[in-house]
Enzyme design. Structure first.
Site, PDB file in Angstrom:
ATOM      1  N   GLY A  68      42.637  40.311  44.599  1.00 20.54           N
ATOM      2  CA  GLY A  68      42.413  41.608  43.971  1.00 20.54           C
ATOM      3  C   GLY A  68      40.952  41.741  43.591  1.00 20.54           C
ATOM      4  CE  LYS A  69      35.140  40.971  43.226  1.00 20.91           C
ATOM      5  NZ  LYS A  69      34.907  39.526  43.431  1.00 20.91           N
TER       6      LYS A  69
END
Ligand code: NAD
Length: 410
Positions: free
Chosen positions: A102-103
């Protein structure tokens, strides 16, 4: 970024082809699971309201909770966050850490705001993404322009709603459950990978010549540990320019100077050179540890090293990588080289869940094991399939996610 200059996208396609994966599943693995865009209103110190845009992209959680940093930068947009979230899925898989990718980020230049404004913005952002994060769901961390203080505010905000939850973010200060060894982890991992590459490519590590572009967290610690291994660090640079000494720079003093001043500018020992001259230095290992696309079509002909060790994310463009492959200059890819950071982030999370603190020695030993194991796995596949290290890294990473996905979805 076009797919020909985006090394991640090119490497993904090549790795999928080499692995002979079913196209429908390969396509499914490219698509992020969820993307959230939020408005983040916060009060300026003068009482006025301001709004910025924040993002959290959850790319894939087949092998574990989404994991990845939160970046504050004026260039942050959904495309950048998406591509970095995807990279995290492959990086955690390559290291065989039980996480997905994720980011997140906010499209803002944080240097324009006071500390109290950044605090209000950070707390509001974390409340806005609260519905999709959780200790076993999605665990953010610091990235460009975010730090342990911002992680403390995130953790505090989340804990006010859900109860004391240090495991909701990593990269925290030691006082709030941060891990020993985290600050140095990415540089330490880079040094370990460089050492392993030296052995495999038959280069003597002791007295080998090393050049490092970027002397921030990653570059400075990589330099410190490589110096301890006996390498000669002949050139380093930061945004202000470079320093060169053919007999090796005084790294312990330079590390200390840079730690205090946050720049190498003003350090007296060494000849001043430009960043362009630095990239052209004759050396054994060139370690780009600053920016994406630092080695590209316009300067790849200058490169004069035996091995490139990618400590930054995406420092060699796809076109430059192809030219270096033709010249038989190996590139040790980013998802392997700089994975020390997320590995110790994982150790931090494990310690928080166990409510038990490991010593720095424990952390470093476990990091060493993980990095060496991943390097060996990639190198064996590279030899077997006769592909570049980058493609072999993606093959190991994608195959692991593909198999888990097939078991869950099939
Ligand atoms: P940092 O901000 O601490 O350091 C960046 C360094 O690069 C600074 O010395 C800066 O002056 C220098 N720099 C900037 N522009 C430059 C230019 N044009 N020429 C030469 N030097 C320049 O950042 P960091 O945490 O060390 O991260 C460096 C890279 O490693 C980034 O690509 C980051 O995404 C990647 N990375 C970092 C971590 C981590 O744990 N810190 C983990 C994985 C990947």
């Amino acid at each position: 970024m076009s797919s020909s200059t985006n090394p991640t996208s090119t490497a993904y396609q090549k790795a999928v082809q080499e692995l002979g994966l079913k196209p429908n599943i390969a396509k499914a693995l490219e698509i992020p699971d969820r993307e959230l865009t939020v408005e983040v209103p916060f009060r300026r110190d003068n009482g006025e309201l301001e709004s910025v845009i924040g993002y959290r992209v959850q790319h894939n959680n087949t092998r574990g909770p989404f994991k990845g940093g939160i970046r504050y930068h004026q260039h942050v947009d959904i495309e950048e966050v998406r591509s970095l979230a995807t990279l995290m899925t492959w990086k955690t898989s390559l290291l065989d850490i039980p996480y997905g990718g994720g980011k997140g980020g906010i499209g803002v230049d944080p240097s324009k705001y006071s500390k109290t404004e950044i605090e209000r913005m950070s707390r509001r952002f974390f409340r806005s993404i609260d519905p999709i994060i959780g200790v076993n769901i999605d665990i953010p961390a610091p990235d460009v322009n975010t730090n342990a203080q911002i992680m403390s505010w995130f953790m505090d905000e989340y804990s006010q709603i859900h109860g004391y939850s240090p495991a909701i973010v990593t990269g925290k200060p030691l006082e709030l459950g941060g891990s020993e060894g985290r600050e140095a982890a990415t540089g330490r991992g880079t040094a370990i990978i460089t050492r392993e590459a030296a052995e495999k490519w038959g280069l003597e590590l002791k007295n080998s010549k090393v050049v490092i572009q970027g002397f921030g967290n990653v570059g400075s610690y990589a330099g410190k540990f490589l110096h301890e291994y006996g390498c000669k660090i002949i050139g380093v640079s930061d945004v202000t320019g470079g320093l060169y000494n053919p007999d090796g720079l005084d790294i312990p003093s330079l590390f200390e100077y840079n730690y205090q001043n946050r720049t190498i500018n003003g350090f007296k020992k060494g000849k001043k050179i430009s960043n362009e001259e630095l990239l052209a230095l004759d050396c054994d290992f060139l370690i780009p540890a600053a920016l994406g696309s630092a080695i590209n079509d316009s300067n790849v002909h200058l490169i004069n090293c035996k091995v490139i060790v990618e400590a930054a994310n995406g420092p060699v463009t796809g076109e430059a990588a192809n030219k270096l492959w033709d010249r038989k200059v190996p590139i040790i890819p980013d998802i392997l080289t700089n994975a020390g950071g997320v590995t110790v982030s994982y150790f931090e999370w494990v310690q928080n869940l166990q409510q038990f603190k490991w010593t720095e020695d424990d952390v470093n030993k476990k990091l060493e094991e993980k990095m060496v194991h991943a390097f060996d796995e990639v190198f064996a596949l590279k030899q077997q399939k006769k592909v570049p290290m980058r493609i072999a890294s993606f093959m190991v990473a994608i195959d692991r996610v593909y198999n888990a996905y097939t078991l869950r979805e099939g």
